[in-house]
Design a protein around this motif. Structure first.
Motif, PDB file in Angstrom:
ATOM      1  N   ARG A 153       0.834  -1.213   0.000  1.00 48.75           N
ATOM      2  CA  ARG A 153       0.000   0.000   0.000  1.00 48.75           C
ATOM      3  C   ARG A 153       0.864   1.256   0.000  1.00 48.75           C
ATOM      4  NH1 ARG A 153      -4.581   0.802   3.908  1.00 48.75           N
ATOM      5  NH2 ARG A 153      -5.150   2.296   2.322  1.00 48.75           N
ATOM      6  N   LEU A 154       1.933   1.228   0.765  1.00 49.22           N
ATOM      7  CA  LEU A 154       2.828   2.387   0.821  1.00 49.22           C
ATOM      8  C   LEU A 154       3.483   2.625  -0.537  1.00 49.22           C
ATOM      9  CD1 LEU A 154       4.055   4.504   2.797  1.00 49.22           C
ATOM     10  CD2 LEU A 154       5.960   2.932   3.055  1.00 49.22           C
ATOM     11  N   GLU A 155       3.924   1.566  -1.193  1.00 41.99           N
ATOM     12  CA  GLU A 155       4.528   1.685  -2.522  1.00 41.99           C
ATOM     13  C   GLU A 155       3.522   2.216  -3.539  1.00 41.99           C
ATOM     14  OE1 GLU A 155       7.919  -1.726  -2.945  1.00 41.99           O
ATOM     15  OE2 GLU A 155       5.840  -2.421  -2.795  1.00 41.99           O
ATOM     16  N   ALA A 156       2.309   1.678  -3.516  1.00 47.32           N
ATOM     17  CA  ALA A 156       1.289   2.101  -4.486  1.00 47.32           C
ATOM     18  C   ALA A 156       0.921   3.561  -4.287  1.00 47.32           C
ATOM     19  CB  ALA A 156       0.050   1.220  -4.368  1.00 47.32           C
ATOM     20  N   PHE A 157       0.751   3.963  -3.033  1.00 49.85           N
ATOM     21  CA  PHE A 157       0.416   5.357  -2.742  1.00 49.85           C
ATOM     22  C   PHE A 157       1.549   6.282  -3.190  1.00 49.85           C
ATOM     23  CE2 PHE A 157       0.586   8.993   0.209  1.00 49.85           C
ATOM     24  CZ  PHE A 157      -0.617   9.599  -0.109  1.00 49.85           C
ATOM     25  N   SER A 158       2.771   5.918  -2.860  1.00 51.10           N
ATOM     26  CA  SER A 158       3.928   6.747  -3.216  1.00 51.10           C
ATOM     27  C   SER A 158       4.084   6.843  -4.726  1.00 51.10           C
ATOM     28  CB  SER A 158       5.206   6.166  -2.598  1.00 51.10           C
ATOM     29  OG  SER A 158       5.097   6.128  -1.196  1.00 51.10           O
ATOM     30  N   ASP A 159       3.935   5.721  -5.422  1.00 57.33           N
ATOM     31  CA  ASP A 159       4.027   5.738  -6.887  1.00 57.33           C
ATOM     32  C   ASP A 159       2.962   6.645  -7.491  1.00 57.33           C
ATOM     33  OD1 ASP A 159       6.160   3.998  -6.825  1.00 57.33           O
ATOM     34  OD2 ASP A 159       5.009   2.239  -7.470  1.00 57.33           O
ATOM     35  N   GLY A 160       1.757   6.596  -6.935  1.00 53.97           N
ATOM     36  CA  GLY A 160       0.668   7.450  -7.431  1.00 53.97           C
ATOM     37  C   GLY A 160       0.962   8.923  -7.229  1.00 53.97           C
TER      38      GLY A 160
ATOM     39  N   ILE B 288       1.584  11.758 -10.200  1.00 54.55           N
ATOM     40  CA  ILE B 288       0.806  13.001 -10.254  1.00 54.55           C
ATOM     41  C   ILE B 288       1.737  14.211 -10.280  1.00 54.55           C
ATOM     42  CG2 ILE B 288      -0.785  14.472  -8.945  1.00 54.55           C
ATOM     43  CD1 ILE B 288      -2.196  11.812  -8.090  1.00 54.55           C
ATOM     44  N   ILE B 289       2.803  14.161  -9.503  1.00 54.23           N
ATOM     45  CA  ILE B 289       3.770  15.267  -9.471  1.00 54.23           C
ATOM     46  C   ILE B 289       4.351  15.496 -10.870  1.00 54.23           C
ATOM     47  CG2 ILE B 289       6.077  15.925  -8.640  1.00 54.23           C
ATOM     48  CD1 ILE B 289       5.276  14.591  -5.940  1.00 54.23           C
ATOM     49  N   ILE B 290       4.743  14.430 -11.538  1.00 55.61           N
ATOM     50  CA  ILE B 290       5.315  14.564 -12.887  1.00 55.61           C
ATOM     51  C   ILE B 290       4.255  15.079 -13.861  1.00 55.61           C
ATOM     52  CG2 ILE B 290       6.182  13.227 -14.858  1.00 55.61           C
ATOM     53  CD1 ILE B 290       7.894  11.663 -12.879  1.00 55.61           C
ATOM     54  N   THR B 291       3.031  14.596 -13.717  1.00 51.91           N
ATOM     55  CA  THR B 291       1.948  15.056 -14.596  1.00 51.91           C
ATOM     56  C   THR B 291       1.683  16.541 -14.414  1.00 51.91           C
ATOM     57  OG1 THR B 291       0.936  12.860 -14.511  1.00 51.91           O
ATOM     58  CG2 THR B 291      -0.461  14.682 -15.242  1.00 51.91           C
TER      59      THR B 291
ATOM     60  N   LEU C  37       8.346  16.630  -1.926  1.00 47.33           N
ATOM     61  CA  LEU C  37       8.366  16.370  -3.369  1.00 47.33           C
ATOM     62  C   LEU C  37       7.136  16.950  -4.066  1.00 47.33           C
ATOM     63  CD1 LEU C  37       9.741  12.708  -3.482  1.00 47.33           C
ATOM     64  CD2 LEU C  37      10.897  14.795  -4.264  1.00 47.33           C
ATOM     65  N   SER C  38       6.012  17.021  -3.361  1.00 46.88           N
ATOM     66  CA  SER C  38       4.800  17.573  -3.977  1.00 46.88           C
ATOM     67  C   SER C  38       4.904  19.068  -4.246  1.00 46.88           C
ATOM     68  CB  SER C  38       3.566  17.271  -3.114  1.00 46.88           C
ATOM     69  OG  SER C  38       3.566  18.054  -1.929  1.00 46.88           O
TER      70      SER C  38
ATOM     71  N   ILE D 211      16.489  25.400  -1.894  1.00 45.49           N
ATOM     72  CA  ILE D 211      16.070  25.088  -0.521  1.00 45.49           C
ATOM     73  C   ILE D 211      15.114  23.898  -0.525  1.00 45.49           C
ATOM     74  CG2 ILE D 211      14.731  25.949   1.454  1.00 45.49           C
ATOM     75  CD1 ILE D 211      16.005  28.735   0.856  1.00 45.49           C
ATOM     76  N   LEU D 212      14.222  23.866  -1.505  1.00 45.92           N
ATOM     77  CA  LEU D 212      13.297  22.734  -1.617  1.00 45.92           C
ATOM     78  C   LEU D 212      14.067  21.428  -1.851  1.00 45.92           C
ATOM     79  CD1 LEU D 212      10.461  21.531  -1.745  1.00 45.92           C
ATOM     80  CD2 LEU D 212      10.391  22.178  -4.163  1.00 45.92           C
ATOM     81  N   LEU D 213      15.086  21.465  -2.710  1.00 43.12           N
ATOM     82  CA  LEU D 213      15.882  20.257  -2.947  1.00 43.12           C
ATOM     83  C   LEU D 213      16.589  19.804  -1.676  1.00 43.12           C
ATOM     84  CD1 LEU D 213      17.475  20.664  -6.487  1.00 43.12           C
ATOM     85  CD2 LEU D 213      15.264  19.731  -5.832  1.00 43.12           C
ATOM     86  N   ILE D 214      17.057  20.750  -0.894  1.00 42.75           N
ATOM     87  CA  ILE D 214      17.690  20.406   0.383  1.00 42.75           C
ATOM     88  C   ILE D 214      16.667  19.745   1.307  1.00 42.75           C
ATOM     89  CG2 ILE D 214      18.715  21.385   2.478  1.00 42.75           C
ATOM     90  CD1 ILE D 214      20.101  23.460   0.562  1.00 42.75           C
ATOM     91  N   CYS D 215      15.450  20.300   1.355  1.00 47.23           N
ATOM     92  CA  CYS D 215      14.394  19.703   2.186  1.00 47.23           C
ATOM     93  C   CYS D 215      14.033  18.300   1.704  1.00 47.23           C
ATOM     94  CB  CYS D 215      13.147  20.597   2.194  1.00 47.23           C
ATOM     95  SG  CYS D 215      13.382  22.150   3.057  1.00 47.23           S
ATOM     96  N   CYS D 216      13.974  18.101   0.390  1.00 46.17           N
ATOM     97  CA  CYS D 216      13.704  16.763  -0.164  1.00 46.17           C
ATOM     98  C   CYS D 216      14.808  15.791   0.233  1.00 46.17           C
ATOM     99  CB  CYS D 216      13.586  16.819  -1.687  1.00 46.17           C
ATOM    100  SG  CYS D 216      12.108  17.639  -2.300  1.00 46.17           S
ATOM    101  N   GLY D 217      16.046  16.232   0.104  1.00 42.94           N
ATOM    102  CA  GLY D 217      17.178  15.379   0.472  1.00 42.94           C
ATOM    103  C   GLY D 217      17.183  15.013   1.943  1.00 42.94           C
TER     104      GLY D 217
END
Length: 193
Positions: free
Chosen positions: A5-12, A16-19, A85-86, A110-116
């Motif tokens: 479930r975690l993988e499916a949610f994350s993949d979704g 959406i982010i890329i879209t 990431l969103s 700064i966002l990339l640093i937060c993602c990392g």
């Protein structure tokens, strides 16, 4: 809870982010080549972010692949990563639309640093949970140089945004490009499924 479930949610969420990011590239109204040239900053920011999200997706897949199940700390730290990431489509669009203006580069960096940092938190929680294979966690620790280079590139891109935004753009692209080369240590430890 199983990891499925975690993988499916994350993949979704990542799909959406890329879209959302690609929808930010507006179709030009004219047919001149100049109309496409005007879109180059938007397209370049999209390419950087597409690579970034794609790399996070691949690394996230490897990270979760060795787990049999997940616990609450893993779920919460995964949500933290997905939150940061969103925000990538917003920062990507702002940077591209404003032709890599200094403030937009700073926000993006700064966002990339937060993602990392949020990915590092997820990774450390998984390592400390003992739910992943020990060989895999040992391989993860061997990526420290890539992590430091990425963090340094993101950090240096901030002051460089006022000196030369092109240098910042190159640093942001390079920090993603170093992650495109698959880590053989990680891939050797992944179970065949």
């Amino acid at each position: 809870m199983t990891k499925t479930r975690l993988e499916a949610f994350s993949d979704g969420v990542l799909a959406i982010i890329i879209t959302i990011m690609v929808l930010e590239i507006k179709v030009p109204h004219g047919t001149d080549w100049n109309e496409l040239i005007k879109l180059l900053p938007v397209f370049f920011s999209y390419v950087i972010s597409f690579l970034l999200v794609g790399i996070y997706w691949g690394n996230h897949h490897h990270l979760l692949h060795t787990l049999k199940h997940v616990n609450s700390p893993i779920i919460l730290s995964n949500l933290n990563l997905l939150f940061w990431l969103s925000l990538v489509p917003f920062a990507t669009g702002w940077m591209g639309e404003n032709h890599f203006a200094p403030n937009t580069i700073i926000v993006y960096s700064i966002l990339l640093i937060c993602c990392g940092l949020s990915y590092a938190i997820l990774q450390n929680i998984i390592i400390k949970s003992g739910l992943a294979q020990s060989e895999f966690t040992d391989a993860l620790k061997k990526q420290n140089m890539k992590v430091l280079i990425s963090f340094a590139a993101d950090l240096i891109a901030i002051p460089m945004a006022y000196v030369n935004p092109v240098i910042s753009g190159v640093l942001l692209a390079l920090q993603s490009l170093i992650w495109l080369i698959p880590d053989k240590n990680i891939e050797k430890t992944l179970p065949n499924k």
